[in-house]
Design an enzyme around this catalytic site. Structure first.
Site, PDB file in Angstrom:
ATOM      1  N   SER A 172       0.998  -1.474  -0.133  1.00  0.00           N
ATOM      2  CA  SER A 172       0.141  -0.179   0.038  1.00  0.00           C
ATOM      3  C   SER A 172       0.891   1.289   0.163  1.00  0.00           C
ATOM      4  O   SER A 172       1.699   1.404  -0.723  1.00  0.00           O
ATOM      5  CB  SER A 172      -0.862  -0.145   1.361  1.00  0.00           C
ATOM      6  N   TYR A 186      -5.242   8.493  -5.873  1.00  0.00           N
ATOM      7  CA  TYR A 186      -4.573   7.370  -5.438  1.00  0.00           C
ATOM      8  C   TYR A 186      -4.885   6.747  -4.124  1.00  0.00           C
ATOM      9  O   TYR A 186      -4.908   5.567  -3.738  1.00  0.00           O
ATOM     10  CB  TYR A 186      -3.028   8.166  -5.717  1.00  0.00           C
ATOM     11  N   LYS A 190      -5.534   2.635  -2.362  1.00  0.00           N
ATOM     12  CA  LYS A 190      -4.284   2.110  -1.245  1.00  0.00           C
ATOM     13  C   LYS A 190      -4.830   1.854  -0.143  1.00  0.00           C
ATOM     14  O   LYS A 190      -4.836   0.899   0.668  1.00  0.00           O
ATOM     15  CB  LYS A 190      -3.043   2.989  -0.895  1.00  0.00           C
TER      16      LYS A 190
END
Length: 332
Positions: A172, A186, A190
């Site tokens: 991650s 983004y 993650k």
């Protein structure tokens, strides 16, 4: 009375340290193990492959660029510890076609044996203000960063269950623990990896399979260099509050935590603090780890509030400077 309380606490902590190894997972032996690394042609993925190869593992590298894979293969082979080790390269996009991913991993297992450890490192990033990011970028990042980890994991999990052993690593990011300016496309991808990891760990723990979620900070990789070219000013200033790590250092930590079966993997003091702060209902590998979270949570929350305050100040200052500049331009 205070001395008695202090003695009790010390005795309790020592007892936890003695007991925790008994309930912790048994370490995975890398010599002769088959390790698959997606996104293994560069950056953290390549360094993880090198670290595992140095410890005697057989490596399958998966990435899209066949030329980069072959170059990385030659680089990794320099670190062999015996003449039996093999580096297998497979060019495939792990985020597009599950059946294709499943087939290539079957081929890899036919050549190098069952997968002992899968490291999901394939990923990409886009930075920018929410309204400036193209809508298809949100879809692309979710496909690469999330589904690109789901598909390989799904392809190996049945064999791992049959063998009653295995490790699965999801790489991650600290942006997967804390949402920051510029990472609206983004960060969610993650964050999603943690939800997947927690649910999957509960399913596979009875089969002696352990999941690790790695939260690397800003790391000196080709991907990070490319990302930095388009970062908004606010994101750059926030990033400057922490140092950039070397990929080799990050890889060593991830490999160590993965073979030990640790659920959380972080680097440095900031990483440790974030892991404590965001532990929530995540699994713990030892009683000691749980105790550290209980004791440190309140203190680290206070520190974290100062960080958040400084980040908000940076964003506000940049906004005011931008508005002042725009106003000056209009009056000219």
């Amino acid at each position: 009375m205070l001395l008695l309380a202090a003695a009790f606490i010390v005795a309790f902590v020592l007892l936890l340290y003695m007991v925790s190894p008994l309930i912790s997972p048994k370490s995975l032996k890398l010599p002769g193990a088959h390790v698959v690394v997606t996104g293994g042609s560069s950056g953290i993925g390549k360094c993880i492959a090198i670290e595992c190869y140095k410890q005697g593992a057989f490596i399958t590298l998966i990435a899209r660029d066949e030329n980069k894979l072959l170059q990385t293969k030659k680089e990794i082979e320099k670190y062999s510890v015996n003449d039996k080790q093999v580096v297998l390269c497979i060019s495939v996009d792990v985020s597009k076609d599950y059946e294709q991913v499943e087939n290539v991993l079957k081929q890899a297992q036919e050549k190098l044996g069952p997968v002992d450890m899968l490291v999901n490192c394939a990923g990409t990033s886009v930075t920018g203000k929410f309204e400036d990011i193209e809508v298809n970028s949100f879809e692309r990042l979710m496909a690469v960063n999330y589904l690109g980890s789901v598909y390989p994991s799904r392809a190996v999990i049945a064999t791992m269950k049959e063998r009653r052993m295995g490790r699965i690593v999801f790489v991650s990011s600290q942006a997967g623990q804390l949402g920051l300016f510029g990472y609206t496309a983004y960060s969610p991808t993650k964050f999603a990896l943690r939800g997947l990891a927690e649910a999957l760990q509960m399913e596979v723990k009875p089969y002696n399979i352990y999941v690790t979620v790695a939260y690397p900070p800003d790391t000196d990789t080709p991907g990070f260099a490319e990302e930095s070219k388009t970062k908004p000013l606010e994101t750059k200033l926030i990033s400057e509050t922490s140092s950039v790590c070397q990929a080799e250092q990050v890889a060593r930590v991830i490999v160590k935590d993965a073979i030990q079966g640790n659920f959380n993997s972080s680097v440095g003091s900031d990483g440790y603090m974030l892991s404590i702060l965001t532990s929530g209902m995540s699994p713990v590998t030892s009683i000691t780890e749980g105790l550290q979270q209980v004791v440190c949570m309140g203190i680290f929350r206070i520190v974290g509030l100062f960080y958040l305050g400084s980040f908000d100040s940076i964003v506000r200052r940049c906004m005011m400077q931008r508005e002042k500049s725009e106003s000056a331009d209009k009056t000219e």
